[in-house]
Design an enzyme around this catalytic site. Structure first.
Site, PDB file in Angstrom:
ATOM      1  N   ARG A 245      -9.377 -13.510 -17.212  1.00 39.96           N
ATOM      2  CA  ARG A 245      -9.991 -12.739 -16.116  1.00 39.96           C
ATOM      3  C   ARG A 245     -11.157 -13.502 -15.504  1.00 39.96           C
ATOM      4  O   ARG A 245     -11.406 -13.409 -14.302  1.00 39.96           O
ATOM      5  CB  ARG A 245     -10.460 -11.375 -16.645  1.00 39.96           C
ATOM      6  CG  ARG A 245      -9.321 -10.431 -16.934  1.00 39.96           C
ATOM      7  CD  ARG A 245      -9.761  -9.234 -17.745  1.00 39.96           C
ATOM      8  NE  ARG A 245      -8.613  -8.357 -18.009  1.00 39.96           N
ATOM      9  CZ  ARG A 245      -8.632  -7.339 -18.849  1.00 39.96           C
ATOM     10  NH1 ARG A 245      -9.737  -7.048 -19.518  1.00 39.96           N
ATOM     11  NH2 ARG A 245      -7.554  -6.595 -19.034  1.00 39.96           N
ATOM     12  N   GLU A 365      -3.698  -8.625 -15.496  1.00 45.68           N
ATOM     13  CA  GLU A 365      -4.989  -8.825 -16.191  1.00 45.68           C
ATOM     14  C   GLU A 365      -5.893  -7.605 -16.057  1.00 45.68           C
ATOM     15  O   GLU A 365      -7.101  -7.735 -15.871  1.00 45.68           O
ATOM     16  CB  GLU A 365      -5.708 -10.060 -15.635  1.00 45.68           C
ATOM     17  CG  GLU A 365      -4.923 -11.329 -15.758  1.00 45.68           C
ATOM     18  CD  GLU A 365      -4.983 -11.910 -17.151  1.00 45.68           C
ATOM     19  OE1 GLU A 365      -5.794 -11.432 -17.950  1.00 45.68           O
ATOM     20  OE2 GLU A 365      -4.203 -12.813 -17.423  1.00 45.68           O
TER      21      GLU A 365
END
Ligand SMILES: Cc1cc2nc3c(=O)[nH]c(=O)nc-3n(C[C@H](O)[C@H](O)[C@H](O)COP(=O)(O)OP(=O)(O)OC[C@H]3O[C@@H](n4cnc5c(N)ncnc54)[C@H](O)[C@@H]3O)c2cc1C
Length: 386
Positions: A245, A365
């Site tokens: 991320r 994500e």
């Protein structure tokens, strides 16, 4: 830097960071930009070839140390993600999944033998990795995963399936997360193990220059040493997601910057009603608002990168970056598209391709809603997930 560097952020980077950024930018200009519109249209990408080129430059597992990895800083890795995604989110995804998900999982949780076996060829791009957490029936809630790993003597036997797995169709190794009697565990699964099949997911309208697949695990027998010994519980895969991320926080800035650069160039040369589009107040209001959001996203990425390099980055801080930067990048891409008029829907310009790609980036994500819940939990002390 360009007019878009409204806050003079460039000097906030070290000389070395600027050099890494510029090297990646040149590689992308040379090897990706001239072809990426075709790859996108055809839904094909020479991923192995690209991986080898990225490997030569040290971009795969770039922020990891040892085992052939470059040991670069988090900011340098972020800048590389930014340049890759300025070309295409799918190309950045290839690098993110390889380095931040598959390699990181083995580097962080693997045995010495697993690291020696997999990391050096993955760092050069000779071996491709993927990361299987999502399942057909379990996406945002991986704790409910149905894939099982059971002991049979010393061996493990894996049964189940993973869905929406980037790089799966060409992967040599999959990091597979499965439920055991003792909770979630991770396994390094060679993709040529009997019982493993990967099927490419076609007809994606987003991230078309990226290979995505479904993995079926049909009584896959693995030796005991396929288990990642240090990965205990769901927090192991979640920590890999935090790594990836962080790259996305930067990558989204790259996609937004490319949209805005394209749009500025277009709006200053395209004339309607006897003047350039950029000369209309309504256009300038759009451009100004987008440039402000871009620079805020850049500041956020740099701040989080510096926190990561200081060893102080917390998962909910990454959620702030992922939520904001992807959401704003998508808004910028869509707004840019309006300024390009009909050309905005053409593959001759990168803008709608970026917008379509960012729809996937918004979802994978951790969706925006999941990041809102993570931030909400931090603010209130209350979990609103279920
Ligand atoms: C192109 C692409 C590549 C991907 N690559 C990978 C990969 O390499 N590896 C991997 O493991 N996965 C990968 N994914 C999967 C991705 O991580 C999941 O799609 C994502 O986690 C969301 O899961 P889902 O699609 O099942 O949606 P769902 O979980 O079904 O969610 C659907 C909607 O409901 C919302 N929602 C869910 N729960 C809540 C809640 N508690 N409160 C409020 N809203 C909620 C979500 O935010 C979303 O808007 C990829 C996905 C795509 C599109």
């Amino acid at each position: 830097m360009t007019a878009l560097d409204l806050l003079d952020l460039d000097p906030s980077l070290t000389e070395e960071e600027r050099q890494i950024r510029d090297v990646v930018r040149r590689l992308v200009d040379d090897r990706v930009r001239p072809h990426v519109a075709d790859w996108y249209e055809e839904g094909r990408v020479p991923a192995r070839e690209l991986a080898r080129e990225f490997g030569k430059l040290g971009l795969l597992g770039m922020h990891l140390s040892g085992y052939g990895c470059a040991g670069a800083s988090a900011v340098a890795y972020g800048l590389a993600c930014q340049e890759l995604e300025a070309a295409d989110s799918g190309v950045r995804s290839l690098v993110s999944v390889q380095g931040s998900l598959a390699m990181y999982a083995i580097w962080r949780f693997g045995s010495e033998e697993q690291k020696q076996r997999w990391l050096p060829p993955m760092a050069t791009g000779e071996a491709i990795g993927c990361f299987g957490l999502t399942e057909p029936d379990h996406g945002s809630d991986p704790a409910s995963m149905a894939t099982r790993a059971r002991r049979d003597g010393d061996d493990w036997v894996l049964t189940g399936g993973k869905m929406w797995i980037t790089n799966a169709p060409i992967a040599d190794v999959a990091v597979i997360w499965a439920r055991t009697d003792d909770g979630v565990r991770g396994f390094a699964v060679p993709m040529d193990t009997p019982g493993v099949t990967a099927r490419e997911i076609r007809r994606k309208m987003s991230l078309r220059a990226s290979l995505t697949g479904e993995i079926v695990l049909d009584d896959v027998r693995l030796p005991a040493d396929a288990q990642l010994p240090e990965a205990v519980g769901l927090k192991a895969p979640l920590s890999c997601l935090t790594e990836a991320r962080h790259g996305i926080v930067w990558g989204a800035v790259g996609a937004a910057r490319d949209c805005l650069e394209t749009t500025l160039a277009y709006a200053t040369t395209r004339t309607q009603f006897g003047r350039p589009l950029a000369g209309f107040q309504l256009t300038q209001a759009k451009l100004a608002d987008m440039a402000v959001e871009l620079v805020k996203a850049q500041l956020l990425a740099l701040h989080l990168g510096r926190l990561a390099d200081a060893g102080r980055l917390r998962p909910e801080q990454v959620s702030v970056g992922k939520l904001n930067n992807v959401r704003e990048a998508l808004a910028i891409a869509r707004q840019c598209r309006t300024i390009l008029g009909a050309n905005g829907v053409s593959g001759e310009y990168p803008v709608l391709r970026h917008a379509n790609n960012l729809e996937s980036v918004l979802t994978y994500e951790g969706t925006s809603e999941i990041h809102q819940l993570i931030i909400g939990q931090r603010l209130t002390g209350l979990s609103a997930f279920a």
